[in-house]
Motif scaffolding. Structure first.
Motif, PDB file in Angstrom:
ATOM      1  N   UNK A  21       0.831  -1.190   0.000  1.00 35.32           N
ATOM      2  CA  UNK A  21       0.000   0.000   0.000  1.00 35.32           C
ATOM      3  C   UNK A  21       0.878   1.257   0.000  1.00 35.32           C
ATOM      4  N   UNK A  22       0.469   2.333  -0.670  1.00 39.81           N
ATOM      5  CA  UNK A  22       1.289   3.542  -0.707  1.00 39.81           C
ATOM      6  C   UNK A  22       1.613   4.058   0.694  1.00 39.81           C
ATOM      7  N   UNK A  23       2.830   4.587   0.838  1.00 35.79           N
ATOM      8  CA  UNK A  23       3.284   5.058   2.148  1.00 35.79           C
ATOM      9  C   UNK A  23       2.389   6.159   2.704  1.00 35.79           C
ATOM     10  N   UNK A  24       1.795   6.947   1.837  1.00 34.08           N
ATOM     11  CA  UNK A  24       0.915   8.021   2.327  1.00 34.08           C
ATOM     12  C   UNK A  24      -0.307   7.452   3.045  1.00 34.08           C
ATOM     13  N   UNK A  25      -0.691   6.234   2.703  1.00 30.56           N
ATOM     14  CA  UNK A  25      -1.826   5.602   3.383  1.00 30.56           C
ATOM     15  C   UNK A  25      -1.408   4.917   4.677  1.00 30.56           C
ATOM     16  N   UNK A  26      -0.125   4.577   4.802  1.00 31.73           N
ATOM     17  CA  UNK A  26       0.337   3.773   5.922  1.00 31.73           C
ATOM     18  C   UNK A  26       1.278   4.573   6.828  1.00 31.73           C
ATOM     19  N   UNK A  27       2.469   4.878   6.330  1.00 32.83           N
ATOM     20  CA  UNK A  27       3.492   5.551   7.144  1.00 32.83           C
ATOM     21  C   UNK A  27       2.993   6.884   7.694  1.00 32.83           C
ATOM     22  N   UNK A  28       2.285   7.631   6.840  1.00 28.15           N
ATOM     23  CA  UNK A  28       1.910   8.984   7.220  1.00 28.15           C
ATOM     24  C   UNK A  28       0.687   9.044   8.130  1.00 28.15           C
ATOM     25  N   UNK A  29       0.196   7.901   8.541  1.00 27.67           N
ATOM     26  CA  UNK A  29      -0.820   7.889   9.600  1.00 27.67           C
ATOM     27  C   UNK A  29      -0.186   8.219  10.941  1.00 27.67           C
ATOM     28  N   UNK A  30       1.129   7.934  11.075  1.00 27.18           N
ATOM     29  CA  UNK A  30       1.858   8.239  12.305  1.00 27.18           C
ATOM     30  C   UNK A  30       2.926   9.303  12.077  1.00 27.18           C
ATOM     31  N   UNK A  31       3.612   9.219  10.936  1.00 27.08           N
ATOM     32  CA  UNK A  31       4.689  10.153  10.623  1.00 27.08           C
ATOM     33  C   UNK A  31       4.156  11.282   9.746  1.00 27.08           C
ATOM     34  N   UNK A  32       4.839  12.438   9.835  1.00 25.29           N
ATOM     35  CA  UNK A  32       4.400  13.594   9.065  1.00 25.29           C
ATOM     36  C   UNK A  32       5.628  14.217   8.412  1.00 25.29           C
ATOM     37  N   UNK A  33       6.062  13.708   7.262  1.00 22.59           N
ATOM     38  CA  UNK A  33       7.292  14.208   6.643  1.00 22.59           C
ATOM     39  C   UNK A  33       7.204  15.657   6.196  1.00 22.59           C
ATOM     40  N   UNK A  34       5.995  16.174   6.023  1.00 22.19           N
ATOM     41  CA  UNK A  34       5.857  17.561   5.609  1.00 22.19           C
ATOM     42  C   UNK A  34       6.130  18.534   6.762  1.00 22.19           C
ATOM     43  N   UNK A  35       6.065  18.050   7.993  1.00 22.73           N
ATOM     44  CA  UNK A  35       6.348  18.884   9.154  1.00 22.73           C
ATOM     45  C   UNK A  35       7.837  19.206   9.218  1.00 22.73           C
ATOM     46  N   UNK A  36       8.173  20.464   9.503  1.00 17.88           N
ATOM     47  CA  UNK A  36       9.579  20.859   9.572  1.00 17.88           C
ATOM     48  C   UNK A  36      10.221  20.281  10.835  1.00 17.88           C
ATOM     49  N   UNK A  37      11.236  19.458  10.654  1.00 17.99           N
ATOM     50  CA  UNK A  37      11.966  18.840  11.763  1.00 17.99           C
ATOM     51  C   UNK A  37      13.217  19.646  12.103  1.00 17.99           C
ATOM     52  N   UNK A  38      13.773  20.304  11.091  1.00 21.73           N
ATOM     53  CA  UNK A  38      15.012  21.041  11.300  1.00 21.73           C
ATOM     54  C   UNK A  38      16.220  20.141  11.125  1.00 21.73           C
ATOM     55  N   UNK A  39      17.296  20.451  11.849  1.00 18.44           N
ATOM     56  CA  UNK A  39      18.549  19.702  11.743  1.00 18.44           C
ATOM     57  C   UNK A  39      18.738  18.808  12.964  1.00 18.44           C
TER      58      UNK A  39
END
Length: 488
Positions: free
Chosen positions: A199-217
């Motif tokens: 299944x696409x990661x946007x349907x699975x991984x991004x239920x918990x993770x948010x790669x669009x959120x700025x994490x910084x360094x």
């Protein structure tokens, strides 16, 4: 006095008019009931294990056909007069009333047990133990790696199935395919990756993770040891520019690749997506595209599947990572599981781990023999052997032909091309003026310090050039030498 006809239970066809056939009918009805119950649960429960197909399409039919067999056995017995009398229930007779009540209680209890058992078994098929241990040989490598992964507390079904009826049905089909492979010993060795029907990661991984959120360094230090006589330590302290995909600021850093403003697509010419000769970047707002193509790629892109980049393209082994022996020994020395003071420890342990073995038992025996030969007088040699054997058992599975070489890990670029599948300086835009950046990785990280001891406290804000043991090294094609075992 003749029995009151109103008190007689209507009789089924004569040949079915016996206890054996009626019990079989109850079994068949119970299996149909369990099948419908489990199927309904599967439709309405958001997370489903694909192996529940075993219950639906194997266990339930077994009980159904067992019931049908009893029905037919009763018919045969009735036809050949193997039963002493035909079934006749007269409610005016105490014996018949007791038999009827007993049969009704049996049927009720059977349906209650079927309901409870089906529901509990359904939950068991969702369990991590079932996914990892039920098919012990094919899933043993993945299960072992999973138990050491960052997702060790996330149920298998949450990533491999997810929510929704469509993926539930797909999982059933896939579960039957897996069951057939195990039953006929025709499953792949090793289990192929990446999983094409994942299944696409946007349907699975991004239920918990948010790669669009700025994490910084992020500040990270990676400890290594050279395969020399003293296991010379060499660490690299990096400032990882994780950045973000533009949810709360401009897209930047590594997670720019997950930007909400741009879509990255690519073509891979191999099954494991290690060779990427064509990349397209689309600006979502304007629709403008930029195509980058490797200088050696002259084929028609239309002949290939174009994949949209997501988390899994870099985090290719998020839960089933088989660590390369070079890295595994580094981690064990750093954690104190292997004694850094033992001469040539790194060289000898990696050499023992990377020898060719046919079975796990053979490997453990020969690793022990090899290290005993290397250190015949070492007091703690048994502990050293146990540490090396544990590394092997965690990361090598000869019966499944599985180790780090069969499962590329695309985070970084040391053992596998990773970032340099695209960022190699050879992907040129259509106008011939631009390339995908390959500026010594400074767009992704900065080397703050490197070496050992006091060298790791000598921080440089704008970063060092990478110092490769004894000289500055600006050609980052690491995989030419670093293969996961001893360097070439």
């Amino acid at each position: 006095m003749p029995p009151d006809e109103n008190l007689l239970i209507p009789r089924p066809p004569k040949l079915l008019y016996n206890w054996i056939s009626l019990v079989g009918a109850v079994f068949a009805a119970g299996s149909i009931f369990a099948f419908l119950l489990l199927f309904a649960v599967g439709l309405f429960v958001p997370e489903i294990n694909p192996y529940m197909g075993i219950l639906l399409y194997v266990v339930s039919p077994v009980f159904f056909f067992a019931g049908v067999f009893l029905v037919m056995a009763g018919v045969w017995a009735q036809r050949h007069k193997k039963v002493s009398e035909q079934l006749q229930i007269d409610l005016s007779r105490t014996r018949d009333r007791k038999l009827l009540v007993g049969f009704a209680l049996f049927t009720l209890i059977f349906f209650l047990v079927t309901t409870f058992g089906s529901y509990q078994t359904f939950h068991y098929t969702e369990s991590i133990e079932f996914c990892g241990a039920a098919c012990h040989v094919p899933m043993h490598p993945e299960y072992t790696a999973y138990l050491r992964s960052p997702h060790a507390r996330v149920a298998c079904v949450e990533c491999h199935v997810g929510a929704g009826a469509e993926w539930y049905v797909r999982s059933k089909i896939n579960g039957l395919h897996q069951l057939f492979g195990v039953a006929t010993d025709s499953f792949q060795r090793p289990i192929a990756t990446p999983i094409n029907n994942m299944r696409p990661a946007r349907d699975i991984c991004e239920r918990c993770h948010w790669p669009e959120k700025s994490i910084g360094d992020l500040d990270r230090t990676y400890y290594h040891y050279l395969p020399d006589d003293t296991n010379t330590p060499f660490a690299v302290r990096l400032l990882l520019k994780v950045g973000g995909g533009g949810a709360d600021g401009p897209a930047s850093g590594i997670h720019w690749h997950a930007s909400r403003n741009e879509k990255v697509e690519y073509i891979a010419t191999d099954a494991q997506r290690q060779v990427i000769p064509w990349v397209r970047v689309t600006d979502i707002a304007s629709g403008k595209t930029r195509v980058y193509q490797d200088k050696s790629f002259h084929d028609d892109p239309a002949k290939y599947t174009i994949r949209t980049m997501d988390c899994i393209d870099c985090h290719s082994q998020p839960s089933h990572r088989f660590i390369a022996p070079n890295e595994a020994v580094d981690e064990a020395i750093t954690a104190g599981r292997l004694d850094h003071s033992v001469p040539k420890l790194k060289f000898n342990v990696v050499t023992a781990l990377t020898a060719s073995y046919q079975t796990n038992d053979e490997a453990l025996q020969k690793i022990a023999a090899s290290l005993h030969a290397d250190y015949p007088n070492l007091p703690g040699v048994d502990g050293l052997i146990a540490g090396a054997q544990q590394i092997y058992q965690d990361n090598f599975f000869p019966e499944m032909k599985t180790d780090w070489r069969t499962h590329p890990d695309n985070i970084g670029h040391k053992t596998f091309p990773g970032c340099f599948r695209c960022h190699d300086g050879n992907h040129v835009a259509e106008d011939g003026k631009k390339t995908i950046p390959a500026d010594n990785c400074n767009s992704c990280h900065i080397i703050l310090a490197q070496g050992s001891g006091d060298q790791l406290t000598q921080l440089k804000a704008d970063g060092y050039d990478f110092h490769h043991i004894d000289s500055t090294y600006l050609d980052f094609s690491c995989t030419g030498c670093h293969t996961g075992g001893l360097s070439k």
